[in-house]
Motif scaffolding. Structure first.
Motif, PDB file in Angstrom:
ATOM      1  N   SER A  76     -22.906 -15.168 -13.389  1.00  0.00           N
ATOM      2  CA  SER A  76     -21.712 -15.315 -12.560  1.00  0.00           C
ATOM      3  C   SER A  76     -21.494 -16.775 -12.190  1.00  0.00           C
ATOM      4  O   SER A  76     -22.415 -17.593 -12.276  1.00  0.00           O
ATOM      5  CB  SER A  76     -21.855 -14.493 -11.271  1.00  0.00           C
ATOM      6  N   ALA A  77     -20.294 -17.059 -11.734  1.00  0.00           N
ATOM      7  CA  ALA A  77     -19.989 -18.404 -11.242  1.00  0.00           C
ATOM      8  C   ALA A  77     -20.828 -18.710 -10.006  1.00  0.00           C
ATOM      9  O   ALA A  77     -21.286 -19.835  -9.822  1.00  0.00           O
ATOM     10  CB  ALA A  77     -18.497 -18.519 -10.926  1.00  0.00           C
ATOM     11  N   GLU A  78     -21.056 -17.709  -9.175  1.00  0.00           N
ATOM     12  CA  GLU A  78     -21.839 -17.909  -7.957  1.00  0.00           C
ATOM     13  C   GLU A  78     -23.279 -18.320  -8.285  1.00  0.00           C
ATOM     14  O   GLU A  78     -23.858 -19.165  -7.597  1.00  0.00           O
ATOM     15  CB  GLU A  78     -21.826 -16.638  -7.098  1.00  0.00           C
ATOM     16  N   ALA A  79     -23.845 -17.725  -9.322  1.00  0.00           N
ATOM     17  CA  ALA A  79     -25.215 -18.079  -9.708  1.00  0.00           C
ATOM     18  C   ALA A  79     -25.287 -19.529 -10.173  1.00  0.00           C
ATOM     19  O   ALA A  79     -26.199 -20.268  -9.778  1.00  0.00           O
ATOM     20  CB  ALA A  79     -25.717 -17.137 -10.807  1.00  0.00           C
ATOM     21  N   LEU A  80     -24.330 -19.941 -10.994  1.00  0.00           N
ATOM     22  CA  LEU A  80     -24.299 -21.338 -11.445  1.00  0.00           C
ATOM     23  C   LEU A  80     -24.068 -22.273 -10.274  1.00  0.00           C
ATOM     24  O   LEU A  80     -24.744 -23.292 -10.133  1.00  0.00           O
ATOM     25  CB  LEU A  80     -23.208 -21.537 -12.501  1.00  0.00           C
ATOM     26  N   GLU A  81     -23.151 -21.912  -9.418  1.00  0.00           N
ATOM     27  CA  GLU A  81     -22.838 -22.740  -8.258  1.00  0.00           C
ATOM     28  C   GLU A  81     -24.055 -22.920  -7.351  1.00  0.00           C
ATOM     29  O   GLU A  81     -24.332 -24.028  -6.885  1.00  0.00           O
ATOM     30  CB  GLU A  81     -21.686 -22.091  -7.486  1.00  0.00           C
ATOM     31  N   THR A  82     -24.814 -21.861  -7.138  1.00  0.00           N
ATOM     32  CA  THR A  82     -26.015 -21.948  -6.316  1.00  0.00           C
ATOM     33  C   THR A  82     -27.009 -22.927  -6.925  1.00  0.00           C
ATOM     34  O   THR A  82     -27.585 -23.760  -6.218  1.00  0.00           O
ATOM     35  CB  THR A  82     -26.657 -20.557  -6.149  1.00  0.00           C
ATOM     36  N   PHE A  83     -27.205 -22.857  -8.236  1.00  0.00           N
ATOM     37  CA  PHE A  83     -28.127 -23.777  -8.889  1.00  0.00           C
ATOM     38  C   PHE A  83     -27.638 -25.216  -8.779  1.00  0.00           C
ATOM     39  O   PHE A  83     -28.388 -26.112  -8.397  1.00  0.00           O
ATOM     40  CB  PHE A  83     -28.322 -23.394 -10.359  1.00  0.00           C
ATOM     41  N   VAL A  84     -26.368 -25.450  -9.102  1.00  0.00           N
ATOM     42  CA  VAL A  84     -25.839 -26.816  -9.144  1.00  0.00           C
ATOM     43  C   VAL A  84     -25.847 -27.468  -7.767  1.00  0.00           C
ATOM     44  O   VAL A  84     -26.265 -28.619  -7.628  1.00  0.00           O
ATOM     45  CB  VAL A  84     -24.413 -26.833  -9.751  1.00  0.00           C
ATOM     46  N   PHE A  85     -25.407 -26.738  -6.755  1.00  0.00           N
ATOM     47  CA  PHE A  85     -25.199 -27.352  -5.440  1.00  0.00           C
ATOM     48  C   PHE A  85     -26.195 -26.917  -4.375  1.00  0.00           C
ATOM     49  O   PHE A  85     -26.196 -27.473  -3.282  1.00  0.00           O
ATOM     50  CB  PHE A  85     -23.774 -27.068  -4.962  1.00  0.00           C
ATOM     51  N   GLY A  86     -27.061 -25.944  -4.684  1.00  0.00           N
ATOM     52  CA  GLY A  86     -27.960 -25.432  -3.663  1.00  0.00           C
ATOM     53  C   GLY A  86     -29.439 -25.631  -3.955  1.00  0.00           C
ATOM     54  O   GLY A  86     -30.263 -24.994  -3.307  1.00  0.00           O
ATOM     55  N   THR A  87     -29.754 -26.469  -4.942  1.00  0.00           N
ATOM     56  CA  THR A  87     -31.152 -26.724  -5.295  1.00  0.00           C
ATOM     57  C   THR A  87     -31.366 -28.226  -5.465  1.00  0.00           C
ATOM     58  O   THR A  87     -30.445 -29.026  -5.285  1.00  0.00           O
ATOM     59  CB  THR A  87     -31.545 -26.017  -6.619  1.00  0.00           C
ATOM     60  N   ILE A  88     -32.560 -28.594  -5.898  1.00  0.00           N
ATOM     61  CA  ILE A  88     -32.879 -30.006  -6.175  1.00  0.00           C
ATOM     62  C   ILE A  88     -31.920 -30.600  -7.206  1.00  0.00           C
ATOM     63  O   ILE A  88     -31.712 -31.814  -7.236  1.00  0.00           O
ATOM     64  CB  ILE A  88     -34.343 -30.155  -6.648  1.00  0.00           C
ATOM     65  N   HIS A  89     -31.299 -29.758  -8.027  1.00  0.00           N
ATOM     66  CA  HIS A  89     -30.326 -30.236  -9.016  1.00  0.00           C
ATOM     67  C   HIS A  89     -29.259 -31.095  -8.339  1.00  0.00           C
ATOM     68  O   HIS A  89     -28.809 -32.093  -8.898  1.00  0.00           O
ATOM     69  CB  HIS A  89     -29.679 -29.054  -9.738  1.00  0.00           C
ATOM     70  N   ARG A  90     -28.871 -30.704  -7.148  1.00  0.00           N
ATOM     71  CA  ARG A  90     -27.820 -31.438  -6.429  1.00  0.00           C
ATOM     72  C   ARG A  90     -28.192 -32.911  -6.238  1.00  0.00           C
ATOM     73  O   ARG A  90     -27.336 -33.789  -6.344  1.00  0.00           O
ATOM     74  CB  ARG A  90     -27.552 -30.783  -5.084  1.00  0.00           C
ATOM     75  N   GLN A  91     -29.451 -33.187  -5.942  1.00  0.00           N
ATOM     76  CA  GLN A  91     -29.870 -34.584  -5.741  1.00  0.00           C
ATOM     77  C   GLN A  91     -29.651 -35.405  -7.007  1.00  0.00           C
ATOM     78  O   GLN A  91     -29.246 -36.566  -6.931  1.00  0.00           O
ATOM     79  CB  GLN A  91     -31.331 -34.640  -5.319  1.00  0.00           C
ATOM     80  N   PHE A  92     -29.917 -34.824  -8.150  1.00  0.00           N
ATOM     81  CA  PHE A  92     -29.699 -35.536  -9.416  1.00  0.00           C
ATOM     82  C   PHE A  92     -28.218 -35.618  -9.743  1.00  0.00           C
ATOM     83  O   PHE A  92     -27.735 -36.635 -10.238  1.00  0.00           O
ATOM     84  CB  PHE A  92     -30.500 -34.873 -10.533  1.00  0.00           C
ATOM     85  N   TYR A  93     -27.482 -34.565  -9.427  1.00  0.00           N
ATOM     86  CA  TYR A  93     -26.034 -34.566  -9.622  1.00  0.00           C
ATOM     87  C   TYR A  93     -25.390 -35.702  -8.822  1.00  0.00           C
ATOM     88  O   TYR A  93     -24.548 -36.434  -9.327  1.00  0.00           O
ATOM     89  CB  TYR A  93     -25.484 -33.203  -9.184  1.00  0.00           C
ATOM     90  N   GLU A  94     -25.818 -35.872  -7.591  1.00  0.00           N
ATOM     91  CA  GLU A  94     -25.250 -36.912  -6.735  1.00  0.00           C
ATOM     92  C   GLU A  94     -25.599 -38.318  -7.214  1.00  0.00           C
ATOM     93  O   GLU A  94     -24.897 -39.271  -6.897  1.00  0.00           O
ATOM     94  CB  GLU A  94     -25.716 -36.711  -5.294  1.00  0.00           C
ATOM     95  N   ARG A  95     -26.649 -38.464  -7.997  1.00  0.00           N
ATOM     96  CA  ARG A  95     -27.078 -39.773  -8.491  1.00  0.00           C
ATOM     97  C   ARG A  95     -26.706 -40.015  -9.948  1.00  0.00           C
ATOM     98  O   ARG A  95     -27.134 -40.999 -10.549  1.00  0.00           O
ATOM     99  CB  ARG A  95     -28.598 -39.889  -8.323  1.00  0.00           C
TER     100      ARG A  95
END
Length: 163
Positions: A76-95
């Motif tokens: 689901s989109a919610e599952a992807l969204e949780t990973f992208v913005f709700g985990t350590i992934h977000r720190q790398f995304y922001e950088r």
């Protein structure tokens, strides 16, 4: 939901994969990808050779070794969204600006697939080209096209840089 969500994200590194300027990013690939594979709602990821610290960086786009891709399928989109913005992934995304060139055009696309379908990189690149040419549609879309993608809408950056 009767369909799964595929996503392709491409980028061009500021340096070769063995260059110290991208070492922190390369060093985190296994940890971040491993987390993604363990997330609720994760279905599949296009894998590279399996060599530690390489992710899917061996897959070249237009023969360019600095172009890297991430192709995954989620329940689901919610599952992807949780990973992208709700985990350590977000720190790398922001950088990401530290490690990736600004492409000046959309480099992220999503589309719905039948359960069990494993998209190819070529399929994803065609979807991305469709998105670039036609904008959001049922064939290819970004976060803004998804109803209920709250965190993504709140957290995404300018469309050219993020999608």
């Amino acid at each position: 939901m009767s369909h799964h969500l595929a996503q392709l994200n491409i980028g061009r590194l500021v340096a070769d994969t063995d260059d110290p300027r991208v070492a922190e990013f390369m060093g985190a690939l296994d940890r971040v990808n491993g987390l993604g594979r363990r997330m609720p709602g994760f279905v599949w990821m296009l894998e590279g050779s399996g060599e530690p610290g390489t992710g899917n960086t061996e897959t070249k786009i237009d023969g360019d070794p600095r172009f890297v891709s991430n192709l995954t399928v989620w329940e689901s989109a919610e599952a992807l969204e949780t990973f992208v913005f709700g985990t350590i992934h977000r720190q790398f995304y922001e950088r990401r600006a530290e490690w990736f060139e600004l492409l000046g055009e959309r480099h992220f696309v999503m589309w719905w697939v039948e359960p069990g379908h494993r998209p190819t990189l070529d399929e994803g690149l065609l979807r991305l080209a469709h998105l670039r040419e036609h904008g959001d549609s049922d064939q290819a879309f970004g976060w803004a096209h998804l109803k209920g993608a709250g965190a993504a809408r709140a957290e995404r950056c300018a469309p050219v840089a993020a999608e």
